[in-house]
Design an enzyme around this catalytic site. Structure first.
Site, PDB file in Angstrom:
ATOM      1  N   PHE A   1       1.088  -1.439  -0.434  1.00  0.00           N
ATOM      2  CA  PHE A   1       0.063  -0.477   0.364  1.00  0.00           C
ATOM      3  C   PHE A   1       0.760   1.214   0.051  1.00  0.00           C
ATOM      4  O   PHE A   1       0.532   2.435  -0.848  1.00  0.00           O
ATOM      5  CB  PHE A   1      -0.984  -0.257   1.237  1.00  0.00           C
TER       6      PHE A   1
ATOM      7  N   GLU B   1       0.025   5.315  10.799  1.00  0.00           N
ATOM      8  CA  GLU B   1       0.023   3.353  11.201  1.00  0.00           C
ATOM      9  C   GLU B   1       0.591   2.712  12.312  1.00  0.00           C
ATOM     10  O   GLU B   1       1.124   3.988  13.183  1.00  0.00           O
ATOM     11  CB  GLU B   1       0.835   2.578  10.007  1.00  0.00           C
TER      12      GLU B   1
ATOM     13  N   HIS C   1      -6.170   5.891  -8.849  1.00  0.00           N
ATOM     14  CA  HIS C   1      -4.516   5.471  -9.933  1.00  0.00           C
ATOM     15  C   HIS C   1      -4.684   4.325  -8.530  1.00  0.00           C
ATOM     16  O   HIS C   1      -4.257   3.158  -9.110  1.00  0.00           O
ATOM     17  CB  HIS C   1      -4.111   6.416  -9.481  1.00  0.00           C
TER      18      HIS C   1
ATOM     19  N   ARG D   1      -4.603  -1.666  -8.086  1.00  0.00           N
ATOM     20  CA  ARG D   1      -4.993  -2.586  -7.181  1.00  0.00           C
ATOM     21  C   ARG D   1      -6.330  -3.260  -7.513  1.00  0.00           C
ATOM     22  O   ARG D   1      -6.667  -4.208  -6.045  1.00  0.00           O
ATOM     23  CB  ARG D   1      -5.158  -2.088  -5.943  1.00  0.00           C
TER      24      ARG D   1
END
Length: 244
Positions: free
Chosen positions: A88, A99, A193, A198
């Site tokens: 990612f 995160e 995008h 993905r």
């Protein structure tokens, strides 16, 4: 070593995506685009029904006039294995991330084990391979091996913590199948995008071959975005899922 129930390993085959904040609508595309020809009068588009501007949105998507799709924002809270986040974070333009940190908190023993529907066997050569279903034996080997490795690594992690070792050192023993969580903020252009790379779709002009686990995240993000900006999402679909 602690016997708290929180330290008993949990095994998951899913991922979760929550839309925690958004300022995104099809009208954002319209007023941003109309400033090119209307100047200050483009502010009138803020109050207009974006359905009347479907043609404009399709024109922008088709001819890849991308900047009008940037004047919006979505923040997602994502729970997924660490290896998903490593893929990612390759998406940098138009994205912001924060995160969960293994330096500042004790990481919880939640680990990824593929579900029964996860294709396990790769056939073909790079650039032309495909994945096919695994056998019951292969699924059993995957589950048993992963669970045993996860349990062993988390025991080692706990042993180091109990011995007074810093979290930032002890975490090195944990595998990339450990679940983490993060906030990811983007705009519609950067999300398109991401989705073009993905997700795998029959109508995509440019084929993509994502790993299934990040595609699971992408599918949930796309569903939430489509509710916020249905006209933009429809134009993305209509024109081959290519980001403008």
């Amino acid at each position: 070593m602690s016997d708290d129930l929180d330290t008993v390993p949990q095994f998951r085959s899913d991922v979760t995506v929550d839309l925690v904040r958004s300022a995104a609508a099809d009208s954002d595309v319209v007023w941003a685009a109309r400033v090119s020809t209307a100047g200050e009068q483009s502010l009138e588009a803020l109050q207009q029904d974006p359905e009347k501007s479907t043609g404009l949105i399709n024109f922008l998507m088709r001819d890849r006039h991308g900047t009008p799709f940037e004047h919006n924002s979505m923040t997602f809270f994502i729970s997924a294995p660490i290896f998903v986040f490593r893929e990612f974070h390759r998406h940098r333009s138009g994205w912001s991330y924060n995160e969960e940190s293994g330096r500042y908190r004790e990481l919880q023993p939640v680990f990824y084990v593929p579900g029964a529907d996860r294709k396990l066997v790769q056939e073909g050569r790079p650039g032309r391979y495909e994945f096919v279903d695994g056998t019951e034996k292969q699924h059993a080997v995957v589950a048993d091996s992963m669970e045993a490795a996860y349990q062993a690594s988390y025991r080692a992690y706990q042993e180091m913590l109990d011995a007074g070792v810093a979290r930032e050192v002890a975490r090195a023993v944990l595998p990339v199948g450990l679940f983490s969580s993060m906030y990811a903020t983007c705009n519609a252009r950067s999300l398109m995008h991401f989705l073009s790379l993905r997700t795998k779709a029959e109508n995509a002009k440019v084929p993509s071959f994502p790993q299934r686990e990040i595609e699971m995240v992408a599918e949930q993000m796309e569903a939430k975005w489509a509710e916020l900006m249905p006209l933009t999402h429809a134009a993305f679909e209509k024109h081959g899922r290519v980001a403008p």
